[in-house]
Design an enzyme around this catalytic site. Structure first.
Site, mmCIF file in Angstrom:
data_model
loop_
_atom_site.group_PDB
_atom_site.id
_atom_site.type_symbol
_atom_site.label_atom_id
_atom_site.label_comp_id
_atom_site.label_asym_id
_atom_site.label_seq_id
_atom_site.Cartn_x
_atom_site.Cartn_y
_atom_site.Cartn_z
ATOM 1 N N ASP A 47 0.444 36.723 53.268
ATOM 2 C CA ASP A 47 -0.988 36.336 53.527
ATOM 3 C C ASP A 47 -2.081 36.639 52.629
ATOM 4 O OD1 ASP A 47 -1.055 38.528 54.900
ATOM 5 O OD2 ASP A 47 -2.262 37.689 56.789
ATOM 6 N N LYS A 114 7.111 37.791 59.226
ATOM 7 C CA LYS A 114 6.528 39.145 59.313
ATOM 8 C C LYS A 114 5.231 38.846 60.053
ATOM 9 C CE LYS A 114 4.434 41.513 55.696
ATOM 10 N NZ LYS A 114 2.999 41.476 56.404
ATOM 11 N N GLU A 183 2.171 50.050 56.022
ATOM 12 C CA GLU A 183 1.050 49.841 54.979
ATOM 13 C C GLU A 183 -0.185 50.988 55.127
ATOM 14 O OE1 GLU A 183 -0.426 46.046 54.445
ATOM 15 O OE2 GLU A 183 -2.383 46.793 53.068
#
Ligand code: KIV
Length: 259
Positions: A47, A114, A183
């Site tokens: 995204d 995901k 992340e």
């Protein structure tokens, strides 16, 4: 089916085989095909497309319809790689919604999905896996929360955050995730999670001790010269090379007009 097709199981098993997972993003047919031709095993229609393709300030503006559109384009490349699609902002708020939207992405051509979060979305993860859709987790800095968090902050520095990351990673493993993106997690915590869990961790700005690495491809190629990121040093100055080629072509066109 292509005998060498990479599945979520292939990615999961890479950890036991001691193989690192190199993953990159793609949002359309040509990039998916190029990444596949050079052997990337895991391609994410992220995204991040909201920022790097559509020009939004963050990923919270991306809709299901936009994700489906880009997944369809990427899937037309019929990659050997596993094609994973991000579930966009607010598309997995309830269990029923998460399964319906994960299915829509599969119909568009995704082979796995995901979504961001750990224990707070574990019911959704279990339901997606129970529906037969491979699920990749995403922990650490969660870009879909950037507005409430007021920026992109590294996670795991404080002990409660460290403990929460371990508990979230365990919960995703128990719920059936085949891999977890980490992340902006501190390198020691990302390393600890990677040693602790049986499925691959795929880091972005999370140090070198993860079981794989993922990058947003336009960042790697230097296609976005207007933004600079701490966790990635572009390996090509694609923006400048494109500008030079286009300037040269304009000069040729202008020169050919004179009689
Ligand atoms: O959307 C995306 O590209 C991602 C990567 C940064 C992991 O989630």
């Amino acid at each position: 089916m292509n005998q060498n097709k990479i599945t979520a199981e292939t990615i999961r098993a890479m950890k036991a085989r001691g193989k690192k997972v190199a993953a990159l993003t793609a949002y359309d047919f040509p990039m998916t095909r190029l990444l596949d031709e050079v052997g990337i095993p895991f391609i994410l229609v992220g995204d991040s497309l909201g920022m790097v393709v559509l020009g939004h300030p963050d990923t919270t503006h991306v809709t299901m319809a936009e994700m489906e559109h880009h997944v369809r384009a990427a899937a037309r490349a019929k990659p050997r790689a596993l094609l994973v699609a991000d579930m966009p902002y607010r598309s997995y708020e309830t269990v029923a919604r998460s399964v319906k939207n994960a299915n829509r992405l599969v119909v568009a051509g995704a082979e796995a999905v995901k979504a961001e979060g750990g224990r707070e979305i574990i019911g959704q993860v279990r339901a997606i896996v129970a529906a037969g859709i491979p699920f990749c987790g995403h922990l650490g800095m969660l870009p879909q929360h950037v507005r409430e968090e007021g920026g992109y902050h590294v996670k795991g520095k404080k002990e409660p955050e460290h403990q929460a990351l371990l508990a979230d990673a365990d919960a995703l493993v128990a719920a059936g995730a085949f891999a977890i993106v980490l992340e902006l997690v501190t390198a020691p915590v990302a390393g600890e999670i990677s040693r602790r869990i049986p499925i691959p961790t795929i880091g972005i700005g999370a140090g070198t001790d993860c079981d794989g690495q993922i990058l947003v491809t336009p960042d790697l190629l230097g296609m976005l010269p207007w933004f600079s990121l701490k966790h990635v040093k572009p390996r090509l100055n694609a923006a400048e090379q494109m500008r030079a080629v286009i300037r040269g072509w304009i000069d040729n066109v202008n020169a050919s007009r004179t009689r």
